[in-house]
Design a protein around this motif. Structure first.
Motif, mmCIF file in Angstrom:
data_model
loop_
_atom_site.group_PDB
_atom_site.id
_atom_site.type_symbol
_atom_site.label_atom_id
_atom_site.label_comp_id
_atom_site.label_asym_id
_atom_site.label_seq_id
_atom_site.Cartn_x
_atom_site.Cartn_y
_atom_site.Cartn_z
ATOM 1 N N LEU A 1 0.824 -1.210 0.000
ATOM 2 C CA LEU A 1 0.000 0.000 0.000
ATOM 3 C C LEU A 1 0.859 1.261 0.000
ATOM 4 C CD1 LEU A 1 -2.851 -1.109 2.445
ATOM 5 C CD2 LEU A 1 -3.005 -0.822 -0.037
ATOM 6 N N GLU A 2 2.008 1.198 0.660
ATOM 7 C CA GLU A 2 2.925 2.340 0.617
ATOM 8 C C GLU A 2 3.364 2.594 -0.826
ATOM 9 O OE1 GLU A 2 3.772 4.483 2.716
ATOM 10 O OE2 GLU A 2 3.899 3.682 4.739
ATOM 11 N N ARG B 1 1.798 1.685 -3.461
ATOM 12 C CA ARG B 1 0.629 2.138 -4.210
ATOM 13 C C ARG B 1 0.397 3.642 -4.004
ATOM 14 N NH1 ARG B 1 -2.492 2.606 -8.255
ATOM 15 N NH2 ARG B 1 -4.707 2.822 -7.857
ATOM 16 N N ARG B 2 0.548 4.080 -2.783
ATOM 17 C CA ARG B 2 0.357 5.497 -2.486
ATOM 18 C C ARG B 2 1.423 6.336 -3.177
ATOM 19 N NH1 ARG B 2 -0.651 6.194 3.896
ATOM 20 N NH2 ARG B 2 -0.490 8.376 3.334
ATOM 21 N N ARG C 1 3.059 5.556 -5.822
ATOM 22 C CA ARG C 1 2.816 5.546 -7.270
ATOM 23 C C ARG C 1 1.724 6.545 -7.634
ATOM 24 N NH1 ARG C 1 1.176 0.043 -10.175
ATOM 25 N NH2 ARG C 1 3.397 -0.271 -9.982
ATOM 26 N N ALA C 2 0.653 6.520 -6.880
ATOM 27 C CA ALA C 2 -0.442 7.436 -7.176
ATOM 28 C C ALA C 2 -0.007 8.876 -7.019
ATOM 29 C CB ALA C 2 -1.620 7.139 -6.250
#
Lengths: 171, 265
Positions: B82-83, B85-86, B88-89
């Motif tokens: 999730l880190e 993913r964050r 990347r976003a």
């Protein structure tokens, strides 16, 4: 709150939800594990900036529903019911069994809103999002479920137990 | 005295909100007044609350379960995913990911350490997603301003001669052709008066590799070979005798090590 600590808190919530759903600590942890494995696989679908908790609960919910469909029958785990933390006594245990037994008689659509709200960790909106239903539908199901639960428990004679409990608490 | 309400409590959202503690304060007195005069509503509220308390206490017993090591390990894995993913976003959309990975490293003059090494403070309060692509676009713009020359893949001989002359160092081809890559282009970028020879490669699967070489100054430390991860990409960097090298590519550490070995030879 860092993402790690936020996630840790949510995993605790998942264990609570799973325990009420499965009534069995081992099955609850299995369900949480399965949920986390799926969440890892789906991590790229999580939208940063949105609330992590409903996303995780939705995965757990869907996993649980799938497991139920696979199993077809619910395990009769009444003997393994988790014991309440406060005022452990036979009376409370019996009441809890009755309430859980009554919950089992409700359709899934009514049962899950009651459990989610009882966790006291989500707003109505978050809980509705978890179950992937509109807020109005969620509220309606919660209301109907609570009414039905009350009716079933009263039919079981829980009213007497409640009275006894209140007397016991006062003494 | 007011007569009791004839509404069905089960249909009463106000009563539910009262039980669940979500009733607005301004409605509290009115609902409590209703409960005082409506025994049916009062009984419903008491029962709902009692069932809710039983279920809540039952759920809380999960807190007394022994720690589950497998869950803890999965939790750590998920946190890491999730880190990423964050991040990347935050940084970029998928189309700009490759661009920003190279641009941020080479053009902004920050270096991978400066940009990613402080990730914890950056991630503590990430800007909204639309900032990332803008940032990448900005760096591309900055990058273009720093670019001094560009050569096509068929001009490598001239490019190497010109780069060597400009950088006052012998610049050799990274020779990734032996690993199945083809040169796309070569560029000279100057950031803070430091020249960077940058080579762009790709293979038949359209996997892209960026290689940079920049003179190593006497005052700079000797960086031992290291592979660092960023999103789906990895970057390898190290100091040679005369040059500092960076390789950015997708794939695992083995891939980066092979690419770096080819560059270094």
């Amino acid at each position: 709150m860092t993402l790690k600590s936020e996630l840790h808190s949510h995993v605790g919530s998942l264990r609570r939800y799973a325990l009420v759903l499965t009534r069995d600590p081992v099955a609850a942890d299995d369900l949480v594990q399965e949920t986390l494995v799926k969440a890892i696989a789906k991590a790229d679908t999580f939208q940063p900036g949105t609330d992590l908790r409903p996303w995780l609960f939705r995965i757990l919910h869907n996993t649980h529903v799938s497991d139920l469909r696979r199993a077809r029958t619910r395990n009769d785990a009444a003997a393994d019911l988790p014991e309440p933390l406060a005022r452990e006594c036979q009376h409370t245990q019996l009441e809890l069994k009755q309430v859980l037994g009554a919950l089992d008689q409700l359709p899934e659509a009514q049962r899950l809103p009651i459990i989610l709200i009882a966790l006291r960790e989500m707003s109505y909106t978050e809980a509705a999002r978890t179950l992937d239903v509109p807020l109005g539908t969620f509220m309606s199901r919660l209301a109907r479920g609570r009414a039905a639960l009350r009716g079933i428990v009263q039919g079981m004679g829980s009213g007497k137990l409640s009275l006894l409990k209140r007397k016991g608490e006062e003494s | 005295m007011n007569p009791p309400d004839r509404r069905d409590p089960a249909d009463d959202m106000e009563l539910m909100a009262y039980v669940d503690g979500t009733l607005p304060p301004e409605d509290m007195a009115r609902v409590e007044a209703r409960l005082a005069r409506d025994p049916e509503a009062r009984d419903s509220v008491a029962q709902w609350r009692h069932f809710d308390n039983l279920l809540h206490e039952s759920a809380r017993s999960a807190d007394t379960l022994p720690p589950n090591l497998k869950i803890a390990a999965l939790e750590r894995q998920l946190a890491a995913r999730l880190e990423r993913r964050r991040m990347r976003a935050f940084l970029l959309g998928p189309r700009l990911r490759q661009l920003a990975a190279s641009v941020a490293i080479f053009a902004a003059g920050w270096g991978a350490h400066a940009f990613y090494g402080t990730g914890s403070s950056m991630m503590a309060e990430l800007p909204p997603g639309f900032v990332g692509p803008t940032l990448a676009g900005h760096y591309a713009y900055v990058h273009a301003a720093h670019q001094r020359a560009e050569f096509g893949g068929d001009q490598m001989t001239e490019a190497l001669a010109w780069l060597s002359n400009e950088m006052q160092q012998r610049i050799e081809s990274p020779r990734l052709e032996r690993l199945g890559y083809e040169i796309d282009s070569a560029r000279l970028v100057v950031v803070d008066n430091e020249p960077y020879a940058i080579f762009y490669y790709r293979n038949a699967e359209d996997e892209r590799v960026t290689v940079s070489m920049t003179p190593r100054r006497a005052t700079q430390p000797d960086y031992v070979f290291r592979v660092a991860r960023f999103e789906d990409d990895r970057m390898a960097y190290w100091s040679g005798d005369q040059l500092n090298y960076t390789v950015v590519a997708s794939g695992g550490a083995d891939t980066l090590t092979s690419l770096a070995a080819a560059v270094q030879e």
